[in-house]
Design an enzyme around this catalytic site. Structure first.
Site, PDB file in Angstrom:
ATOM      1  N   GLU A 290       0.880  -1.151   0.000  1.00 32.29           N
ATOM      2  CA  GLU A 290       0.000   0.000   0.000  1.00 32.29           C
ATOM      3  C   GLU A 290       0.923   1.207   0.000  1.00 32.29           C
ATOM      4  OE1 GLU A 290      -2.647  -0.414   3.377  1.00 32.29           O
ATOM      5  OE2 GLU A 290      -3.569   1.491   2.809  1.00 32.29           O
TER       6      GLU A 290
ATOM      7  N   ARG B 183       4.847 -13.100   9.714  1.00 33.11           N
ATOM      8  CA  ARG B 183       5.546 -11.863   9.409  1.00 33.11           C
ATOM      9  C   ARG B 183       6.872 -11.828  10.152  1.00 33.11           C
ATOM     10  NH1 ARG B 183       2.330  -7.699   9.515  1.00 33.11           N
ATOM     11  NH2 ARG B 183       3.838  -6.117  10.055  1.00 33.11           N
TER      12      ARG B 183
ATOM     13  N   LYS C 203       4.307   0.676   9.707  1.00 35.92           N
ATOM     14  CA  LYS C 203       4.509   1.906   8.948  1.00 35.92           C
ATOM     15  C   LYS C 203       3.994   3.116   9.725  1.00 35.92           C
ATOM     16  CE  LYS C 203       3.079  -0.023   4.953  1.00 35.92           C
ATOM     17  NZ  LYS C 203       2.381  -0.032   3.674  1.00 35.92           N
TER      18      LYS C 203
END
Ligand code: ATP
Ligand code: MG
Length: 627
Positions: free
Chosen positions: A82, A317, A327
């Site tokens: 994204e 992850r 982020k």
């Protein structure tokens, strides 16, 4: 109340070649250990699961691909960031994984911007993501410099698919308030309650959905929901919202749309339009997979999407000690000026790691070494550092730098040579080049020219290399002891001078004639240590930035902790060092080993070749992490 932090179980991975860098230190040359994803792909290839697929030359619907050729790509994977921030080390894992699998199995990996959320996205992020993927060494979409795909290019199709779902009775417009919807969704122990709008006819729904699109309703007044099962044990199947009204300008489509698809609806469609075979994501999406499969099945039934559909697989992850990889939190560090920017060398962003001196090969090696698993764990930061050392050991030019200088005076220099005499010296830039490196990273390259510098009556040495009263076992300079000035002469220490405060101002020694490194007979005088130094006559002042971990806590944001509180107040120390002339001529971004000190990189932003050297500490020579 904040939860207690979870127990730390940190994985320290074996670093088989830690002390002896192998010639094959580049990840792509290493035999890859298998993992569950490789096994799945190998079995799909063996069974021909995707052999019937066609590729229309670009993303598209079922009809588009049906007109194309049998897909030349054996598999298709994708990396779908994204564009709402800079990529970090966790993304690097995902990039190396997806691009690596495509490369290894004759496939193609797509770079796709998942830009369906208009408010948070920006072209600054788009550009930095493109740069980072390229820098890591990958090509996307099957051709050099191909344009990345953008989810927003599929908005028309997504809208068409939504109308199809409505017409087929698989979606409806819900006008409950957000609060009513939340309450009626139920929870883990309680099934949901059907919306009063759930039984509207397709025609009524279609009319309202078109009104939504045409801007006839307020933001948030209604949503389009998939009609699945409000009693499903999987809450994600309780009629998830798939379209919402949001008057926002999109960086790609501008003001064309005032309705936007939800991520859970958009993502499977993006994969299918791009003929992705293996859609690999992190574990938190596991519960979304049934909806992913439901949506694929409906749109294939309707003839909109090609079959077989992509399949979603989940992996754990990356969690790295002393690092945060959200982020949003990284953005907070930047906007609150806790760091100098996204590319601050302490940041775990790809641009930060790059400025810190990390190389693409080191990050690829790291991704390879940590592998992929199905359960969450923490990787010790030293694993990452070990990969950088391993890569730089053979590649980084050597140089001498004095970080904490004190002057050493060779008191007999003028008699042995002549007043003002400078004796030229030279050392290899890559000591290993002649041996191991010829089969490794430096294959086929000429050894770099040797470094030239000179020695005179005065040289700079590190303060730690002299002790007036040596502790037990000390082998460097102390009165009466001989050492070699690396690449220069053997010297014998005679004492030191001090100022009024007792601070040592000069170390005194005599030079032993005929001991110049590399000359016949130079080895006849035996010494127990060689120390690094820089000649006063040609040493150059350099700014050196000594970085330490950004956080003091190994899990800075675990369990809802305020990560700002664990910021390390001493994560940056700036010193003036003195470096040999070859280092002052470094190119921005060039990596070096400052002998005996560690790996440093000429700063990409502030270093000016020849006139203003600035170096960042990348990693020490030995693992001192946690000590
Ligand atoms: P954040 O939560 O920091 O915003 P994200 O997962 O939302 O990260 P995306 O841009 O959506 O960021 O991620 C792109 C891809 O990178 C996704 O496929 C995601 O699974 C993967 N990814 C993100 N963070 C990690 C991580 N820590 N480890 C492995 N893969 C990750
Ligand atoms: Mg995301």
């Amino acid at each position: 109340m904040t939860q207690p932090p979870p127990k730390i179980s940190v994985m320290s991975l074996p670093t088989p070649t830690q002390n002896k860098p192998a010639a094959n230190a580049v990840a792509t040359d290493v035999v890859k250990p298998s993992n569950f994803l490789r096994q799945i792909i190998e079995s799909d290839l063996a069974n021909g699961t995707y052999a019937s697929r066609r590729w229309g030359g670009s993303p598209g619907d079922a009809a588009h691909h049906a007109k194309g050729q049998p897909d030349p790509a054996k598999i298709r994977t994708r990396f779908p960031p994204e564009p709402n921030g800079y990529l970090h080390i966790g993304h690097a894992k995902s990039i190396c994984l997806n691009f690596g699998l495509a490369r290894d199995y004759g496939g193609v990996c797509h770079l796709r911007f998942d830009d369906t959320n208009p408010e948070k996205e920006d072209t600054e992020y788009v550009n930095s993501i493109i740069d980072s993927v390229k820098w890591l060494g990958f090509e996307w979409n099957g051709a050099p410099d191909a344009a990345p795909y953008q989810a927003s290019d599929y908005f028309d199709f997504m809208y068409r698919a939504a109308e199809y779902l409505i017409e087929a009775g698989h979606a409806y417009v819900d006008e409950q308030t957000a609060e009513q919807m939340r309450v009626n969704r139920g929870d883990f122990g309680k099934p949901g309650i059907d919306s009063p709008y759930r039984t509207r006819t397709p025609a009524e729904n279609l009319e309202r959905f078109r009104q939504m699109r045409d801007g006839q309703h307020e933001d948030g007044a209604m949503v389009l929901r998939a009609k699945i099962d409000m009693g499903s044990p999987n809450i994600n199947l309780r009629d998830p919202a798939i379209y919402r009204i949001r008057r926002a300008t999109h960086h790609n489509t501008g003001d064309k749309w005032c309705i936007y698809p939800m991520y859970t609806y958009a993502h499977p469609i993006e994969d299918a339009l791009e003929q992705i075979t293996h859609s690999i994501c992190t574990l938190e999406f596991e519960d979304q997979r049934p909806f992913y499969d439901w949506l694929m099945a409906r749109l294939i039934e309707g003839g909109l999407l090609a079959s077989p559909p992509p399949h979603q697989y989940e992996f754990a992850r990356l969690n790295l000690t002393y690092v945060i990889t959200s982020k949003r939190k990284l953005a907070q560090l930047v906007y609150d000026h806790k760091v100098s920017g996204w590319d601050d060398p302490r940041m775990p962003t790809i641009v930060g790691l790059r400025r810190r001196g990390y190389t693409p090969a080191a990050l690829q090696l790291f991704a390879e070494r940590i592998g992929v698993t199905k359960s969450d764990s923490w990787i010790d930061y030293s694993t990452l550092e070990g990969c950088l050392r391993e890569d730089l050991e053979l590649k980084a030019h050597r140089g001498m730098a004095v970080l904490n200088p004190v002057k050493l005076v060779l008191t007999n220099w003028d008699e042995v040579f002549a007043p003002g005499h400078l004796e030229p010296c030279s050392q290899p830039a890559l000591p290993h080049h002649a041996h191991e490196a010829t089969q490794g990273v430096a294959e086929g390259t000429e050894p770099p020219p040797a470094r030239q510098f000179s020695i005179g009556k005065e040289v700079w040495i590190d303060r730690e290399d002299f002790e007036e009263v040596p502790p037990k076992g000390y082998k460097r300079l102390f009165p009466g002891n001989k050492v070699r000035l690396k690449g220069g002469y053997v010297i014998e220490c005679t004492g030191c001078s001090k100022d009024a405060n007792g601070q040592i101002t000069e170390v005194l020694a005599t030079v032993v004639p005929d001991t110049k490194s590399g000359t016949p007979g130079s080895e006849t005088v035996k010494v127990k240590a060689a120390i690094t130094w820089v000649g006063v006559a040609n040493g150059v002042n350099a700014e050196v930035r000594l970085y330490d971990r950004l956080f003091l806590d190994a899990q800075p944001d675990a369990g809802g902790k305020d990560f700002i509180e664990s910021l390390n107040p001493n994560s940056l120390k700036v010193i003036t060092a003195i470096v040999e002339p070859s280092l002052a001529n470094a190119l921005p971004g060039q990596n070096f080993q400052f002998e005996r000190h560690g790996y440093f990189v000429a700063d990409r932003v502030d270093h000016v070749q020849g006139s203003k050297p600035v170096f960042n500490l990348a990693v020490g020579l030995k693992d001192s992490w946690g000590k």
